[in-house]
Scaffold this active site. Structure first.
Site, PDB file in Angstrom:
ATOM      1  N   HIS A 291      50.455  66.571   6.416  1.00 21.10           N
ATOM      2  CA  HIS A 291      51.193  65.976   5.302  1.00 21.10           C
ATOM      3  C   HIS A 291      50.790  64.511   5.134  1.00 21.10           C
ATOM      4  CE1 HIS A 291      53.960  69.280   4.545  1.00 21.10           C
ATOM      5  NE2 HIS A 291      54.392  69.273   5.794  1.00 21.10           N
TER       6      HIS A 291
ATOM      7  N   HIS B 299      50.950  69.529  12.171  1.00 21.98           N
ATOM      8  CA  HIS B 299      51.529  69.903  10.878  1.00 21.98           C
ATOM      9  C   HIS B 299      51.931  68.648  10.094  1.00 21.98           C
ATOM     10  CE1 HIS B 299      54.104  72.554   8.254  1.00 21.98           C
ATOM     11  NE2 HIS B 299      54.677  71.378   8.047  1.00 21.98           N
ATOM     12  N   GLU B 300      52.663  67.762  10.753  1.00 26.75           N
ATOM     13  CA  GLU B 300      53.134  66.555  10.069  1.00 26.75           C
ATOM     14  C   GLU B 300      51.983  65.622   9.735  1.00 26.75           C
ATOM     15  OE1 GLU B 300      56.075  66.549   8.842  1.00 26.75           O
ATOM     16  OE2 GLU B 300      56.602  68.355   9.949  1.00 26.75           O
TER      17      GLU B 300
END
Length: 150
Positions: free
Chosen positions: A71, A67-68
């Site tokens: 980003h 997820h990170e």
């Protein structure tokens, strides 16, 4: 797992899943309470909540890392990196990352209410964590006046 192992894990996932290197710092941050991780726009570093690993295991931590990294890579490419952006949602789905982290609140650890109010008319008790304005609120049962009991 220590910081060096976390750094290697993030670099490995970045190369194998995203086919791009991770050239910044990944670390654990115990101050994170409700989120699994955080991407820093200015420094491009990643922080991860160690509770994810402790409570839910390595599989959930890997989903948070993905997820990170979504980003991270999207921001560096100048594409939509925010949660609402289509680029982010598509990359997250393709990588197998999680949209939300599992619950990080530990069962049984609940702060006791700090304030206790009671109705002067019917006696209904209202335990609250925050103080309330007695001029503004009344009893929900009988509309009587509230007073501080404890």
């Amino acid at each position: 797992m220590n910081e060096q192992e976390l750094q290697r894990l993030v670099e490995h996932i970045s190369i194998t899943i995203f086919r791009k290197p991770f050239r910044h710092r990944a670390s654990f941050n115990r101050r994170l309470k409700t989120t699994g991780g955080r991407y820093h726009l200015g420094s491009h570093d990643l922080d991860f909540n160690p509770l994810v690993l402790e409570l839910h295991g390595m599989e959930e931590l890997e989903k948070v890392v993905k997820h990170e990294l979504c980003h991270y890579h999207l921001h560096l490419e100048g594409r939509g990196y925010q949660h609402r952006d289509a680029d982010f949602l598509n990359l997250l789905k393709a990588s197998g990352g999680s949209r939300f982290v599992k619950d990080l609140r530990q069962a049984g650890i609940v702060a006791p209410p700090k304030w206790l109010y009671s109705c002067s008319a019917c006696g209904q008790m209202y335990p609250r964590k925050r103080r309330i304005d007695l001029k503004k609120y009344v009893c929900g049962k009988c509309k009587g006046k509230l007073k501080i009991t404890g």
